[in-house]
Design a protein around this motif. Sequence first.
Motif, PDB file in Angstrom:
ATOM      1  N   ASP A  38       0.825  -1.210   0.000  1.00  0.00           N
ATOM      2  CA  ASP A  38       0.000   0.000   0.000  1.00  0.00           C
ATOM      3  C   ASP A  38       0.862   1.264   0.000  1.00  0.00           C
ATOM      4  O   ASP A  38       0.560   2.231  -0.712  1.00  0.00           O
ATOM      5  CB  ASP A  38      -0.931   0.018   1.210  1.00  0.00           C
ATOM      6  N   ALA A  42       1.071   4.029  -3.035  1.00  0.00           N
ATOM      7  CA  ALA A  42       0.795   5.443  -2.762  1.00  0.00           C
ATOM      8  C   ALA A  42       1.959   6.330  -3.220  1.00  0.00           C
ATOM      9  O   ALA A  42       1.744   7.407  -3.783  1.00  0.00           O
ATOM     10  CB  ALA A  42       0.524   5.648  -1.276  1.00  0.00           C
ATOM     11  N   ARG A  45       1.814   6.502  -7.083  1.00  0.00           N
ATOM     12  CA  ARG A  45       0.699   7.345  -7.523  1.00  0.00           C
ATOM     13  C   ARG A  45       0.975   8.821  -7.245  1.00  0.00           C
ATOM     14  O   ARG A  45       0.602   9.692  -8.031  1.00  0.00           O
ATOM     15  CB  ARG A  45      -0.602   6.910  -6.856  1.00  0.00           C
ATOM     16  N   GLU A  46       1.649   9.099  -6.156  1.00  0.00           N
ATOM     17  CA  GLU A  46       2.004  10.480  -5.838  1.00  0.00           C
ATOM     18  C   GLU A  46       2.977  11.047  -6.868  1.00  0.00           C
ATOM     19  O   GLU A  46       2.832  12.185  -7.316  1.00  0.00           O
ATOM     20  CB  GLU A  46       2.624  10.539  -4.447  1.00  0.00           C
ATOM     21  N   ASP A  59      -9.547   4.441  -8.921  1.00  0.00           N
ATOM     22  CA  ASP A  59      -9.181   3.323  -8.050  1.00  0.00           C
ATOM     23  C   ASP A  59      -7.792   3.561  -7.461  1.00  0.00           C
ATOM     24  O   ASP A  59      -6.791   3.618  -8.171  1.00  0.00           O
ATOM     25  CB  ASP A  59      -9.204   2.019  -8.851  1.00  0.00           C
ATOM     26  N   ASP A  60      -7.725   3.689  -6.135  1.00  0.00           N
ATOM     27  CA  ASP A  60      -6.465   4.013  -5.448  1.00  0.00           C
ATOM     28  C   ASP A  60      -5.462   2.873  -5.411  1.00  0.00           C
ATOM     29  O   ASP A  60      -4.336   3.066  -4.954  1.00  0.00           O
ATOM     30  CB  ASP A  60      -6.754   4.452  -4.011  1.00  0.00           C
ATOM     31  N   THR A  61      -5.845   1.691  -5.844  1.00  0.00           N
ATOM     32  CA  THR A  61      -4.924   0.556  -5.779  1.00  0.00           C
ATOM     33  C   THR A  61      -4.158   0.341  -7.083  1.00  0.00           C
ATOM     34  O   THR A  61      -3.306  -0.539  -7.143  1.00  0.00           O
ATOM     35  CB  THR A  61      -5.686  -0.736  -5.446  1.00  0.00           C
TER      36      THR A  61
END
Length: 149
Positions: A38, A42, A45-46, A59-61
Amino acid sequence: MQHWIAITSDMLLQSLQSRELTALIKPESAAAVGEEIDDVVATIREAVANNRGNTLPADDTLIPRTLRSVAMDILRVRLSLRYGVAINESRQAAHDAALTRLAEIAKGTYLIIAPTGEIPSMPAHAPHVTAPDSTFGSSARFGWWPRPQ
């Protein structure tokens, strides 16, 4: 083909060597592996979001498929440090290269494939030149030009 994928523990297990596997297959390490996945997702993605030329899915994953190896390189070193597994030079070099790639993505050196599969293109850097329109005009020094006939 999915252009953005979710990183799973199975993907991570396939990328580990046997000495790393022995430390991570223990039942008590399952929660820690999930937390590390996780965190790395993150972080990726950042970095992608820091460049406004990129788009993120809701979708955050999900991370871009092209950054799966970056995620694995970072995860292997983070988990090895967490469980006291020795890190060889090639693992450390891959980890450092992955972090460098994320920094370059955040700066805008690389654009990432969109969730829809659209391949981005870098904006062109053409000079903006505006020439005067010589068809009609006036100049206090030279009068009207061109001169009416």
